[in-house]
Design a protein around this motif. Structure first.
Motif, PDB file in Angstrom:
ATOM      1  N   GLY A 114       0.772  -1.120  -0.185  1.00 37.89           N
ATOM      2  CA  GLY A 114       0.024   0.037   0.041  1.00 37.89           C
ATOM      3  C   GLY A 114       0.917   1.118  -0.184  1.00 37.89           C
ATOM      4  N   SER A 115       0.462   2.375  -0.503  1.00 36.08           N
ATOM      5  CA  SER A 115       0.936   3.494  -0.460  1.00 36.08           C
ATOM      6  C   SER A 115       1.370   3.871   1.020  1.00 36.08           C
ATOM      7  CB  SER A 115       0.349   4.608  -1.216  1.00 36.08           C
ATOM      8  OG  SER A 115      -0.935   4.846  -0.772  1.00 36.08           O
ATOM      9  N   GLN A 116       0.380   4.111   1.895  1.00 34.61           N
ATOM     10  CA  GLN A 116       0.676   4.438   3.391  1.00 34.61           C
ATOM     11  C   GLN A 116       1.137   2.967   4.091  1.00 34.61           C
ATOM     12  OE1 GLN A 116      -3.187   6.235   4.183  1.00 34.61           O
ATOM     13  NE2 GLN A 116      -2.445   8.111   3.424  1.00 34.61           N
ATOM     14  N   ARG A 117       2.211   3.046   4.705  1.00 33.26           N
ATOM     15  CA  ARG A 117       2.817   2.418   5.404  1.00 33.26           C
ATOM     16  C   ARG A 117       2.813   2.481   7.049  1.00 33.26           C
ATOM     17  NH1 ARG A 117       6.071  -0.882   1.533  1.00 33.26           N
ATOM     18  NH2 ARG A 117       4.826  -0.707  -0.399  1.00 33.26           N
ATOM     19  N   THR A 118       3.198   1.606   7.885  1.00 32.71           N
ATOM     20  CA  THR A 118       3.496   1.768   9.215  1.00 32.71           C
ATOM     21  C   THR A 118       4.523   0.547   9.662  1.00 32.71           C
ATOM     22  OG1 THR A 118       2.824   2.542  11.404  1.00 32.71           O
ATOM     23  CG2 THR A 118       1.612   0.508  10.359  1.00 32.71           C
ATOM     24  N   LYS A 119       5.584   1.120  10.459  1.00 31.42           N
ATOM     25  CA  LYS A 119       6.573   0.066  11.009  1.00 31.42           C
ATOM     26  C   LYS A 119       6.679   0.559  12.401  1.00 31.42           C
ATOM     27  CE  LYS A 119      11.060  -1.834   9.869  1.00 31.42           C
ATOM     28  NZ  LYS A 119      12.024  -1.988   9.096  1.00 31.42           N
ATOM     29  N   GLY A 120       6.925  -0.516  13.348  1.00 29.86           N
ATOM     30  CA  GLY A 120       7.157  -0.075  14.577  1.00 29.86           C
ATOM     31  C   GLY A 120       7.320  -1.318  15.302  1.00 29.86           C
ATOM     32  N   THR A 121       7.190  -1.320  16.884  1.00 27.87           N
ATOM     33  CA  THR A 121       7.435  -2.326  17.815  1.00 27.87           C
ATOM     34  C   THR A 121       5.857  -2.256  18.690  1.00 27.87           C
ATOM     35  OG1 THR A 121       8.357  -0.888  19.335  1.00 27.87           O
ATOM     36  CG2 THR A 121       9.805  -2.219  17.850  1.00 27.87           C
ATOM     37  N   ILE A 122       5.684  -3.486  19.051  1.00 31.11           N
ATOM     38  CA  ILE A 122       4.624  -3.851  20.047  1.00 31.11           C
ATOM     39  C   ILE A 122       5.109  -4.371  21.284  1.00 31.11           C
ATOM     40  CG2 ILE A 122       2.251  -4.974  20.254  1.00 31.11           C
ATOM     41  CD1 ILE A 122       2.075  -4.998  17.320  1.00 31.11           C
ATOM     42  N   ARG A 123       4.704  -3.992  22.338  1.00 28.39           N
ATOM     43  CA  ARG A 123       4.995  -4.502  23.700  1.00 28.39           C
ATOM     44  C   ARG A 123       3.886  -4.513  24.855  1.00 28.39           C
ATOM     45  NH1 ARG A 123       9.523   0.003  25.415  1.00 28.39           N
ATOM     46  NH2 ARG A 123       8.430   1.570  24.526  1.00 28.39           N
ATOM     47  N   THR A 124       3.975  -5.350  25.731  1.00 25.25           N
ATOM     48  CA  THR A 124       2.735  -5.062  26.903  1.00 25.25           C
ATOM     49  C   THR A 124       3.154  -4.128  27.420  1.00 25.25           C
ATOM     50  OG1 THR A 124       3.868  -6.926  28.115  1.00 25.25           O
ATOM     51  CG2 THR A 124       2.212  -7.639  26.677  1.00 25.25           C
ATOM     52  N   MET A 125       2.272  -3.467  27.715  1.00 25.29           N
ATOM     53  CA  MET A 125       2.411  -2.137  28.533  1.00 25.29           C
ATOM     54  C   MET A 125       0.788  -1.753  29.193  1.00 25.29           C
ATOM     55  SD  MET A 125       3.946   1.595  27.305  1.00 25.29           S
ATOM     56  CE  MET A 125       5.113   0.995  26.306  1.00 25.29           C
ATOM     57  N   ASP A 126       0.911  -1.507  30.576  1.00 22.88           N
ATOM     58  CA  ASP A 126      -0.386  -1.207  31.126  1.00 22.88           C
ATOM     59  C   ASP A 126      -1.346  -2.151  30.885  1.00 22.88           C
ATOM     60  OD1 ASP A 126       1.029   1.235  31.999  1.00 22.88           O
ATOM     61  OD2 ASP A 126       0.224   2.321  30.222  1.00 22.88           O
ATOM     62  N   GLY A 127      -0.905  -3.444  30.953  1.00 26.20           N
ATOM     63  CA  GLY A 127      -1.970  -4.538  30.529  1.00 26.20           C
ATOM     64  C   GLY A 127      -2.341  -4.576  29.262  1.00 26.20           C
ATOM     65  N   ARG A 128      -1.842  -3.930  28.162  1.00 26.43           N
ATOM     66  CA  ARG A 128      -2.380  -4.187  26.577  1.00 26.43           C
ATOM     67  C   ARG A 128      -1.194  -4.280  26.022  1.00 26.43           C
ATOM     68  NH1 ARG A 128      -5.393   1.555  26.272  1.00 26.43           N
ATOM     69  NH2 ARG A 128      -3.746   2.630  26.921  1.00 26.43           N
ATOM     70  N   TRP A 129      -1.382  -4.611  24.375  1.00 27.70           N
ATOM     71  CA  TRP A 129      -0.100  -4.493  23.687  1.00 27.70           C
ATOM     72  C   TRP A 129      -0.226  -3.074  23.332  1.00 27.70           C
ATOM     73  CZ3 TRP A 129       3.126  -8.279  22.997  1.00 27.70           C
ATOM     74  CH2 TRP A 129       2.837  -9.755  23.191  1.00 27.70           C
ATOM     75  N   VAL A 130       0.903  -2.413  23.285  1.00 26.53           N
ATOM     76  CA  VAL A 130       1.140  -1.050  22.762  1.00 26.53           C
ATOM     77  C   VAL A 130       1.990  -1.102  21.563  1.00 26.53           C
ATOM     78  CG1 VAL A 130       1.687   1.451  23.435  1.00 26.53           C
ATOM     79  CG2 VAL A 130       0.304  -0.003  24.962  1.00 26.53           C
TER      80      VAL A 130
END
Length: 192
Positions: A114-130
């Motif tokens: 797709g033309s709009q992308r996203t890239k990053g990390t996910i970790r548990t924080m405050d009881g949820r995946w952030v």
């Protein structure tokens, strides 16, 4: 030993919370409000099809975030972006390719097509995946989330900080909910 491990885990969680830019913490704290605003606009001014797409994207309660799930989330995913509220009540895109890679309890996420992308990390924080990442346009290099300054001009270019919550809704089903993105919409939901 258990007490020390628990203290270390709690310190790591607290340190992780400080890694979020203040603006992004505020956007994350407004997740439920953004969801309500977006749904209200879809219900008030969207088509019947828009209402079905919005409710399908947000249907099913999220399962508790469990770091032990990290390995089961890894792999290639089919993902569809649904943008709610803002300029239009709803815009739904055809499926894209996304990937999640597990590195211990940390996940690396990337929308690959797709033309709009996203890239990053996910970790548990405050009881949820952030999710902490960077949204960018195809052909540009994504900026690592940690490289965005606390005070950032969101009108200066297409590469912007992204923040959200990954919600696992069942076996082989999840959604990345991104509240108050800097462009176009009130709520983005990447349905996996």
């Amino acid at each position: 030993a258990i007490a020390l491990a628990l203290a270390a885990a709690m310190a790591g969680s607290a340190a992780g919370a400080q890694d979020i830019r203040p603006d992004d913490r505020a956007r994350l704290d407004q997740l439920e409000t953004a969801m309500g605003r977006a749904l209200r606009q879809v219900l008030a001014t969207g088509s019947d099809e828009d209402v079905v797409i919005a409710t399908d994207a947000l249907r099913s309660p999220p399962m508790p975030a469990d770091p032990a799930q990290a390995g089961s989330l890894a792999g290639d995913w089919r993902c569809s972006m649904v943008k709610m509220g803002g300029t239009l009540p709803l815009v739904a895109y055809p499926p894209f390719r996304c990937r999640i890679e597990a590195e211990g309890n940390l996940l690396r996420f990337e929308k690959l097509t797709g033309s709009q992308r996203t890239k990053g990390t996910i970790r548990t924080m405050d009881g949820r995946w952030v999710y902490l990442g960077s949204t960018f346009v195809q052909g540009e290099a994504p900026r690592p989330y940690g490289d965005f300054p606390a005070d950032f001009d969101t009108q200066a270019g297409e590469t912007l900080p992204d923040v959200g919550v990954l919600e696992v809704t069942g076996e082989g089903r999840a959604r990345l909910v991104l509240p108050l993105p800097y462009r176009e919409s009130v709520l983005n939901v990447l349905v996996l």
